[in-house]
Design a protein around this motif. Structure first.
Motif, PDB file in Angstrom:
ATOM      1  N   GLY A  63       0.785  -1.237   0.000  1.00 19.33           N
ATOM      2  CA  GLY A  63       0.000   0.000   0.000  1.00 19.33           C
ATOM      3  C   GLY A  63       0.810   1.277   0.000  1.00 19.33           C
ATOM      4  O   GLY A  63       0.276   2.366  -0.243  1.00 19.33           O
ATOM      5  N   ALA A  66       0.814   3.596  -3.400  1.00 20.44           N
ATOM      6  CA  ALA A  66      -0.438   4.330  -3.622  1.00 20.44           C
ATOM      7  C   ALA A  66      -0.611   5.448  -2.601  1.00 20.44           C
ATOM      8  O   ALA A  66      -0.987   6.577  -2.944  1.00 20.44           O
ATOM      9  CB  ALA A  66      -1.632   3.373  -3.553  1.00 20.44           C
ATOM     10  N   ALA A  67      -0.327   5.160  -1.323  1.00 20.20           N
ATOM     11  CA  ALA A  67      -0.469   6.176  -0.270  1.00 20.20           C
ATOM     12  C   ALA A  67       0.513   7.328  -0.493  1.00 20.20           C
ATOM     13  O   ALA A  67       0.164   8.503  -0.316  1.00 20.20           O
ATOM     14  CB  ALA A  67      -0.225   5.540   1.099  1.00 20.20           C
ATOM     15  N   SER A  69       1.803   8.359  -3.332  1.00 17.05           N
ATOM     16  CA  SER A  69       1.337   9.144  -4.483  1.00 17.05           C
ATOM     17  C   SER A  69       0.229  10.125  -4.082  1.00 17.05           C
ATOM     18  O   SER A  69       0.246  11.297  -4.464  1.00 17.05           O
ATOM     19  CB  SER A  69       0.834   8.183  -5.570  1.00 17.05           C
ATOM     20  OG  SER A  69       0.279   8.886  -6.644  1.00 17.05           O
ATOM     21  N   ILE A  70      -0.720   9.646  -3.273  1.00 13.66           N
ATOM     22  CA  ILE A  70      -1.828  10.507  -2.821  1.00 13.66           C
ATOM     23  C   ILE A  70      -1.294  11.657  -1.961  1.00 13.66           C
ATOM     24  O   ILE A  70      -1.705  12.813  -2.113  1.00 13.66           O
ATOM     25  CB  ILE A  70      -2.866   9.674  -2.041  1.00 13.66           C
ATOM     26  CG1 ILE A  70      -3.604   8.723  -2.986  1.00 13.66           C
ATOM     27  CG2 ILE A  70      -3.863  10.577  -1.307  1.00 13.66           C
ATOM     28  CD1 ILE A  70      -4.424   7.647  -2.281  1.00 13.66           C
ATOM     29  N   LYS A 161     -10.909  12.160   0.743  1.00 10.53           N
ATOM     30  CA  LYS A 161     -10.058  10.988   0.479  1.00 10.53           C
ATOM     31  C   LYS A 161      -9.627  10.377   1.805  1.00 10.53           C
ATOM     32  O   LYS A 161      -9.436  11.090   2.802  1.00 10.53           O
ATOM     33  CB  LYS A 161      -8.828  11.393  -0.335  1.00 10.53           C
ATOM     34  CG  LYS A 161      -9.106  11.586  -1.820  1.00 10.53           C
ATOM     35  CD  LYS A 161      -7.811  11.735  -2.608  1.00 10.53           C
ATOM     36  CE  LYS A 161      -8.106  11.769  -4.106  1.00 10.53           C
ATOM     37  NZ  LYS A 161      -6.864  11.898  -4.892  1.00 10.53           N
ATOM     38  N   VAL A 163      -6.793   7.633   3.454  1.00  5.89           N
ATOM     39  CA  VAL A 163      -5.644   6.721   3.428  1.00  5.89           C
ATOM     40  C   VAL A 163      -5.564   6.064   4.805  1.00  5.89           C
ATOM     41  O   VAL A 163      -5.478   6.759   5.822  1.00  5.89           O
ATOM     42  CB  VAL A 163      -4.325   7.468   3.119  1.00  5.89           C
ATOM     43  CG1 VAL A 163      -3.127   6.539   3.322  1.00  5.89           C
ATOM     44  CG2 VAL A 163      -4.341   8.018   1.708  1.00  5.89           C
ATOM     45  N   THR A 165      -3.561   3.736   7.454  1.00  6.60           N
ATOM     46  CA  THR A 165      -2.318   3.060   7.840  1.00  6.60           C
ATOM     47  C   THR A 165      -2.583   2.381   9.180  1.00  6.60           C
ATOM     48  O   THR A 165      -3.008   3.031  10.124  1.00  6.60           O
ATOM     49  CB  THR A 165      -1.107   4.017   7.942  1.00  6.60           C
ATOM     50  OG1 THR A 165      -1.171   4.768   9.163  1.00  6.60           O
ATOM     51  CG2 THR A 165      -1.060   4.984   6.762  1.00  6.60           C
ATOM     52  N   ASP A 178      -8.980   5.000  -0.273  1.00  8.75           N
ATOM     53  CA  ASP A 178      -8.185   5.348  -1.459  1.00  8.75           C
ATOM     54  C   ASP A 178      -6.837   4.625  -1.452  1.00  8.75           C
ATOM     55  O   ASP A 178      -6.264   4.378  -2.513  1.00  8.75           O
ATOM     56  CB  ASP A 178      -8.000   6.872  -1.512  1.00  8.75           C
ATOM     57  CG  ASP A 178      -9.329   7.578  -1.750  1.00  8.75           C
ATOM     58  OD1 ASP A 178      -9.688   7.772  -2.923  1.00  8.75           O
ATOM     59  OD2 ASP A 178     -10.023   7.897  -0.766  1.00  8.75           O
ATOM     60  N   ALA A 179      -6.345   4.319  -0.251  1.00  9.79           N
ATOM     61  CA  ALA A 179      -5.131   3.499  -0.115  1.00  9.79           C
ATOM     62  C   ALA A 179      -5.138   2.881   1.276  1.00  9.79           C
ATOM     63  O   ALA A 179      -5.632   3.494   2.226  1.00  9.79           O
ATOM     64  CB  ALA A 179      -3.870   4.328  -0.327  1.00  9.79           C
ATOM     65  N   VAL A 181      -2.363   0.989   3.862  1.00 13.06           N
ATOM     66  CA  VAL A 181      -0.999   0.547   4.155  1.00 13.06           C
ATOM     67  C   VAL A 181      -1.064  -0.355   5.379  1.00 13.06           C
ATOM     68  O   VAL A 181      -1.467   0.078   6.463  1.00 13.06           O
ATOM     69  CB  VAL A 181      -0.059   1.743   4.437  1.00 13.06           C
ATOM     70  CG1 VAL A 181       1.376   1.260   4.637  1.00 13.06           C
ATOM     71  CG2 VAL A 181      -0.126   2.764   3.312  1.00 13.06           C
TER      72      VAL A 181
END
Length: 587
Positions: A63, A66-67, A69-70, A161, A163, A165, A178-179, A181
């Motif tokens: 992940g 992608a994370a 990049s966001i 959005k 993300v 983790t 959206d992502a 991790v």
């Protein structure tokens, strides 16, 4: 006191000798490695070598690309980002890592940490709506979110959005974020699944630095930030009791070095009030007994945002004031914890059979929610079985909140809860620690179901509460040089505990005494032959009378430590257990 089986690991002289020859390690170190199943020079090198080069590239963590990049896009576009952390030490340190980094990159960043007493664990619908109303466009969770399916849907509805983790147990359905991790993301094969929340956040921060630099090697400014972030990662890793193996050993080893060499401004002040700035060396115990409890106290008493502020603040008066305030919060937490512990332990003894019941579920009105987890842990250790401590609402609300721990057993708490989920409003956690919300009228039924689920595990796994002893060592063998050699196995913690040694024919040089607030601890001078050494047993003040009334010599299981008081170093022992003298057979 709970009687535990002592299991002394057989001394394998041939393997020890072979390891000494192939590694040239001291005999003490070789014996301890062999007792932990490390037999070859390659395995010994892998275990003992904690070079930073041993950390895997952050891009390998599921992940992360992608994370990253966001977040890079959000940094460049000045998108309002909020780091949504958890209120425990792991969540707060992970939050601070990302906040410090995003500030370094001039991002539009703020943080939100839920109030333990009002919001509960994890992503919260009300909080997400408020953050969206304030114009936040990207939420990055730390140490939470992996089970937040409905919250991910809400973020999509609100145009925010998300993300995630996290490192906690993954449910049946992944959130549509959206992502995500996570070291154990389904369909991936990261070689080490035991990173904590701060460890995952550190890897993401490292990846962002690499991405901004367009290279594996980052600028000196970013390198300094990452190195200082290692100290936060170490605190989170030790506090969250994840296994100190593989990458976690490296993160903790270098994090402790940075904590000594170049601590963040707020941690500098916290180390002053705990007098850690005066000790010769820092170790995992420095974190576990001094730093982590104070940071956790802020979270337990509903003021986690102050702990995050302490770890993200610039030098100055505010940093000093925050450190002193958090230090005082810990004193308050300690007092609350003691009163709940005494009440819960009294209930265990008067209403249940703590020696024979497979598990304990204890409940009391007004028991402070911020300390029930610690109390559950202490009772689980004392009785060597899983314990849930539940806080009943003083205002008469139907729902109650509980926290559970497994102590030193191999019981899987999360699995046991899954068998009782029809009794619970909600629950979460992992195999060693968990939290729950329950309707008060269901507590009695839950107690029966939970005890049954635990008893089934006891039977299936043939679990016996035990103390694993690495080796036999007389008191006369203990000196500073031997302790220095033992410390080659550090950092110590979960899955790599400080070695436990065994000693027979020990006598009390003088009667044991209780010490500490509420007579919680025990101190005793022990003699074997001509050697006299001080022993301390934390949280075991109730051993005192039984120890003093025991006739004849005793046997002790103990951990040798160095007491570094005002620059004067001497060897002491931490008593793990004791018993009247017997003949101990290797098992």
């Amino acid at each position: 006191r709970m009687k535990r089986q002592w299991r002394i690991i057989p001394h394998d002289a041939d393997r020890v000798e072979s390891l000494i020859k192939s590694t040239r390690l001291p005999a003490v170190v070789a014996q301890l490695l062999v007792s932990r199943g490390i037999y070859t020079s390659e395995d010994a090198s892998r275990f003992l070598d904690t070079k930073l080069m041993g950390l895997r590239d952050p891009q390998e963590l599921p992940g992360i690309p992608a994370a990253t990049s966001i977040l890079i896009e959000a940094i460049e576009n000045k998108t309002p980002i909020v780091i949504y952390g958890d209120y425990d030490c792991d969540g707060m340190t992970g939050t601070a890592i990302l906040v410090n980094g995003l500030r370094l990159f001039n991002a539009d960043v703020s943080y939100h940490v839920p109030n333990r007493l009002e919001d509960g664990y994890g992503l919260n619908e009300g909080a997400i709506r408020k953050l969206a109303d304030r114009g936040k466009k990207l939420i990055v969770s730390v140490d939470c979110g992996i089970t937040s399916v409905s919250h991910a849907e809400l973020c999509k509805e609100l145009g925010v959005k998300l993300v995630i983790t996290d490192h906690h147990t993954i449910g049946e359905q992944l959130p549509d974020a959206d992502a995500i991790v996570h070291p154990r993301l389904p369909g991936t094969a990261y070689p080490f699944g035991e990173l904590c929340g701060a460890g995952v956040a550190f890897k993401l921060a490292w990846s962002i630095c690499q991405s901004i630099c367009g290279a594996k090697k980052v600028t000196e400014r970013m390198r300094r930030y990452l190195m200082q972030s290692l100290s936060l990662t170490a605190i989170g890793t030790v506090a969250d009791v994840v296994p100190l193996l593989d990458e976690n050993r490296i993160l903790v080893e270098h994090g402790i070095r940075m904590l000594r060499a170049e601590p963040l401004p707020g941690l500098t002040e916290l180390m002053k009030v705990t007098e850690l700035d005066k000790v010769e060396s820092l170790n995992t115990e420095s974190i576990g007994f001094n730093i982590a409890p104070r940071l956790n106290a802020a979270g337990r008493l509903g003021q986690a945002q102050l702990a995050v502020e302490l770890m993200t603040i610039s030098p100055g008066d505010r940093a000093t004031q925050l450190a002193e305030y958090i230090h005082q919060l810990n004193t308050t937490r300690d007092s609350l914890q003691r009163s709940v512990y005494l009440a819960a332990d009294k209930q265990a003894k008067s209403e249940f059979e703590p020696e024979t019941d497979p598990a304990l579920v204890l409940a009391g009105v007004g028991w402070h929610q911020g300390v029930i987890g610690v109390v559950a842990g202490r009772l689980a250790d004392k009785y060597a079985k899983p314990v849930f401590v539940i806080s009943l609402d003083a205002a008469g609300k139907a729902e109650a909140v509980g926290s559970g721990r497994v102590g030193g057993t191999n019981i899987n708490l999360y699995d046991a809860l899954c068998e009782c989920d029809h009794r619970l409003v909600r629950f979460g956690g992992h195999k060693a620690a968990a939290g729950l919300t329950i309707n008060e009228r269901e507590i009695e039924s839950f107690r029966g179901d939970f005890s049954e689920a635990v008893a089934k595990q006891w039977a299936d796994k043939e679990i016996v509460p035990e103390i694993v002893i690495d080796a036999e060592a007389t008191l006369g063998q203990l000196n500073l040089e031997v302790l220095k050699q033992i410390d080659m196995l550090a950092p110590f913690g979960a899955a790599n505990p400080r070695p436990v040694l065994f000693c027979r024919n020990v006598e009390l040089d003088e009667p044991a005494r209780k010490m500490g607030g509420g007579d919680r601890h025990l101190t005793v001078n022990l003699r074997q032959g001509k050697k006299v050494i001080r022993g301390v047993a934390f949280g075991a003040g109730d051993w005192c009378d039984e120890l003093n009334s025991t006739e004849g010599p005793i046997e002790i299981a103990y951990r040798p430590v160095v007491n570094d008081f005002r620059g004067f170093r001497k060897v002491e022992i931490h008593l793990v257990d004791w018993r009247p003298a017997t003949t101990l057979a290797a098992v």
